[in-house]
Write a protein that holds these residues in place. Structure first.
Motif, PDB file in Angstrom:
ATOM      1  N   SER A 169       0.849  -1.222   0.263  1.00 51.66           N
ATOM      2  CA  SER A 169      -0.089   0.069  -0.065  1.00 51.66           C
ATOM      3  C   SER A 169       0.881   1.519  -0.001  1.00 51.66           C
ATOM      4  CB  SER A 169      -0.886  -0.120   1.226  1.00 51.66           C
ATOM      5  OG  SER A 169      -1.789  -1.160   1.273  1.00 51.66           O
ATOM      6  N   VAL A 173       1.242   4.298  -2.884  1.00 54.33           N
ATOM      7  CA  VAL A 173       1.542   5.772  -2.714  1.00 54.33           C
ATOM      8  C   VAL A 173       2.567   6.462  -3.369  1.00 54.33           C
ATOM      9  CG1 VAL A 173       1.236   7.657  -0.973  1.00 54.33           C
ATOM     10  CG2 VAL A 173      -0.143   5.330  -0.590  1.00 54.33           C
ATOM     11  N   ARG A 176       2.863   5.140  -7.771  1.00 56.09           N
ATOM     12  CA  ARG A 176       1.526   4.855  -8.463  1.00 56.09           C
ATOM     13  C   ARG A 176       1.758   5.195  -9.831  1.00 56.09           C
ATOM     14  NH1 ARG A 176      -4.655   7.018  -6.822  1.00 56.09           N
ATOM     15  NH2 ARG A 176      -5.575   5.622  -8.474  1.00 56.09           N
ATOM     16  N   ALA A 223      -5.198  -0.062  -8.232  1.00 61.91           N
ATOM     17  CA  ALA A 223      -4.173   1.106  -8.382  1.00 61.91           C
ATOM     18  C   ALA A 223      -4.340   1.554  -9.859  1.00 61.91           C
ATOM     19  CB  ALA A 223      -2.895   0.636  -7.903  1.00 61.91           C
ATOM     20  N   ARG A 339     -12.661   2.715  -0.745  1.00 60.57           N
ATOM     21  CA  ARG A 339     -13.144   3.578  -1.952  1.00 60.57           C
ATOM     22  C   ARG A 339     -12.999   5.385  -1.290  1.00 60.57           C
ATOM     23  NH1 ARG A 339     -18.970   3.155  -4.647  1.00 60.57           N
ATOM     24  NH2 ARG A 339     -19.426   4.053  -2.628  1.00 60.57           N
ATOM     25  N   LEU A 342      -9.867   6.922  -0.489  1.00 61.51           N
ATOM     26  CA  LEU A 342      -9.286   7.188  -1.781  1.00 61.51           C
ATOM     27  C   LEU A 342      -9.977   8.464  -2.144  1.00 61.51           C
ATOM     28  CD1 LEU A 342      -8.789   4.219  -3.873  1.00 61.51           C
ATOM     29  CD2 LEU A 342      -6.997   5.472  -2.524  1.00 61.51           C
ATOM     30  N   GLU A 345      -8.335  11.270  -0.445  1.00 56.76           N
ATOM     31  CA  GLU A 345      -7.119  11.470  -0.841  1.00 56.76           C
ATOM     32  C   GLU A 345      -6.039  11.011   0.296  1.00 56.76           C
ATOM     33  OE1 GLU A 345      -6.220  15.362  -2.011  1.00 56.76           O
ATOM     34  OE2 GLU A 345      -7.471  15.606  -3.670  1.00 56.76           O
ATOM     35  N   LYS A 346      -6.633   9.970   1.068  1.00 59.88           N
ATOM     36  CA  LYS A 346      -6.009   9.196   2.028  1.00 59.88           C
ATOM     37  C   LYS A 346      -5.584   7.836   1.276  1.00 59.88           C
ATOM     38  CE  LYS A 346      -6.833   9.784   6.394  1.00 59.88           C
ATOM     39  NZ  LYS A 346      -5.815  10.871   6.840  1.00 59.88           N
ATOM     40  N   TYR A 347      -4.601   8.077   0.454  1.00 57.19           N
ATOM     41  CA  TYR A 347      -4.356   6.847  -0.297  1.00 57.19           C
ATOM     42  C   TYR A 347      -3.565   5.769   0.176  1.00 57.19           C
ATOM     43  CZ  TYR A 347      -4.851  10.328  -4.217  1.00 57.19           C
ATOM     44  OH  TYR A 347      -5.392  11.304  -4.736  1.00 57.19           O
ATOM     45  N   GLY A 350      -6.550   3.965   1.909  1.00 55.90           N
ATOM     46  CA  GLY A 350      -7.607   3.388   1.045  1.00 55.90           C
ATOM     47  C   GLY A 350      -6.990   2.052   0.439  1.00 55.90           C
ATOM     48  N   PHE A 351      -5.732   2.281   0.004  1.00 56.04           N
ATOM     49  CA  PHE A 351      -5.228   0.809  -0.372  1.00 56.04           C
ATOM     50  C   PHE A 351      -4.980  -0.364   0.566  1.00 56.04           C
ATOM     51  CE2 PHE A 351      -3.027   3.897  -3.699  1.00 56.04           C
ATOM     52  CZ  PHE A 351      -3.739   3.306  -4.815  1.00 56.04           C
TER      53      PHE A 351
END
Length: 437
Positions: A169, A173, A176, A223, A339, A342, A345-347, A350-351
């Protein structure tokens, strides 16, 4: 009165009537919309002003209780024979639940930024565990998977899964764009996966390798990697797994016995045929709690890998459906949380939520599918239900990470709302002061 004056008067009266009706309707109090409609219209999954989503805790505790009851029911005969104590495994399972809750209490205090920052160190620790288990691990049934620490045994593959997903994850980030644009960025995490897969296959533990491969595959797809990369990865993965099964006799026996277990019901197909008998006896409503016959040492590993077969025999199709519904709800909430993270914008969060959801979904599907004869036996536990301390603690830790992600997103939303309100108050104050001047 002329026709033109008549029409003008009619239009004037109509306009006055419309205005009067509109004024009257505006004074009628309109009942507020239900809260769930407001949430739906807002397009948010943040329910109320709670600090975190309590349904995660409800789902986790419910699965704990189901697992404790089923471990108690399925392990009594074998515990009586091995330890002369019918509640040996029940007591240990209760201790594992207590340890899991203690770990949960500590992990809830750790911010997600710590997991993101230290993901590489966690990956290194996972690799050290996998090497250590090969050097000093304890072997059971031909597999070296456990590190003995006094009265505690640690299955190194369990933390390795979670820590690898944290690393993956964090990598997505940082890289990506490379993953989406070129082959180099796509291959790097696969090299790390290959190293861990090689260490796991030396134990051997093909089931964990498959879980990690499927989760990695799904996460790279989410991703945004290119389609041809997935086709190539799927072909390579399927070919490699096929070769691993074909060139290892015991794995090939598992595959062939899964296709037709009744061909050798007292040999390679014994465990699966006993499990299928349990499913058959359960029918719709089951035989009742404690009335399983297969757990009387006919079905091996009844309280670990095949606990769902005993549950099916005692609670039938209804019982299996309830457990599946609990697992599906937990997985669905994890994917929705990913979802939403993301979108905020908390990648990394989210992943990681996506990877936990895929991991839990696939492992539950393989566990139930293996006991029902849908997929070959892989020795994977049912998340939060099967007996096993390492699996219980790590799955609880994964659930805690979902709760922490949800909490931080809610906290961010509350802070943003408070900031907007404070800004509006300041603007009103400035406007009022300028008006007074």
């Amino acid at each position: 009165m002329s026709l033109e004056k008549t029409m003008t008067l009619a239009r004037t009266m109509s306009l006055e009537t419309t205005q009067a009706i509109t004024k009257t309707l505006s004074q009628v109090p309109v009942p507020p919309l239900p809260e769930w409609i407001n949430r739906l219209m807002a397009g948010s999954n943040q329910y109320g002003a709670n600090a975190f989503d309590r349904s995660f805790i409800v789902l986790g505790l419910t699965m704990y209780m189901v697992g404790l009851v089923m471990v108690a029911s399925s392990s009594i005969p074998v515990a009586e024979r091995l330890f002369n104590n019918p509640f040996h495994f029940v007591i240990r399972h209760g201790i594992y639940i207590g340890l899991s809750l203690a770990v949960a209490g500590v992990a809830l205090q750790i911010p997600m930024s710590w997991w993101h920052k230290n993901s590489s160190y966690l990956l290194g620790f996972a690799i050290v565990l996998l090497v250590t288990v090969l050097l000093i691990g304890r072997s059971v049934n031909g597999s070296t998977r456990w590190i003995v620490l006094g009265p505690i045994t640690v299955q190194a593959a369990e933390p390795a899964k979670l820590f690898f997903f944290c690393y993956l994850s964090a990598y997505l980030v940082r890289r990506r764009e490379q993953v989406m644009e070129n082959l180099k960025g796509f291959i790097k995490p696969l090299i790390v996966f290959g190293v861990m897969a090689a260490l796991l296959l030396l134990q051997p533990d093909l089931g964990t390798v498959i879980v990690m491969f499927v989760t990695t595959f799904g996460l790279l797809f989410l991703a945004g990697a290119k389609l041809w990369q997935f086709i190539a990865m799927a072909l390579v993965g399927a070919t490699s797994l096929g070769m691993l099964a074909y060139f290892e006799p015991y794995r090939w026996r598992r595959v062939t016995s899964f296709l037709d277990p009744w061909q050798d019901p007292f040999g390679s197909g014994y465990q699966l045929t006993q499990s299928l008998m349990a499913y058959g006896r359960g029918e719709v409503l089951g035989q009742g709690l404690g009335n399983s016959i297969q757990k009387l040492e006919y079905l091996p590993e009844a309280h670990t890998d095949f606990v769902m077969a005993v549950l099916a025999e005692e609670f039938g199709f209804v019982g299996i459906s309830v457990v599946l519904l609990l697992s599906m709800t937990l997985v669905y909430k994890a994917l929705i949380l990913g979802r939403y993270a993301l979108a905020k914008e908390k990648y990394f969060e989210g992943f990681l939520a996506y990877s936990i959801g895929i991991w839990m979904c696939f492992q539950a599907a393989v566990n139930i599918g293996a006991s029902a004869g849908i997929v070959p036996t892989k020795g994977l536990t049912m998340p939060l239900i099967s007996y096993g301390g390492s699996s219980m603690i790590i799955m609880t830790l994964a659930l805690v990470l979902l709760i922490r992600i949800d909490h931080e997103i809610r906290l961010q939303s509350i802070q943003a709302t408070s900031s907007k309100r404070a800004t509006k108050k300041e603007l009103k104050s400035i406007t009022k002061q300028n008006g007074d001047k």
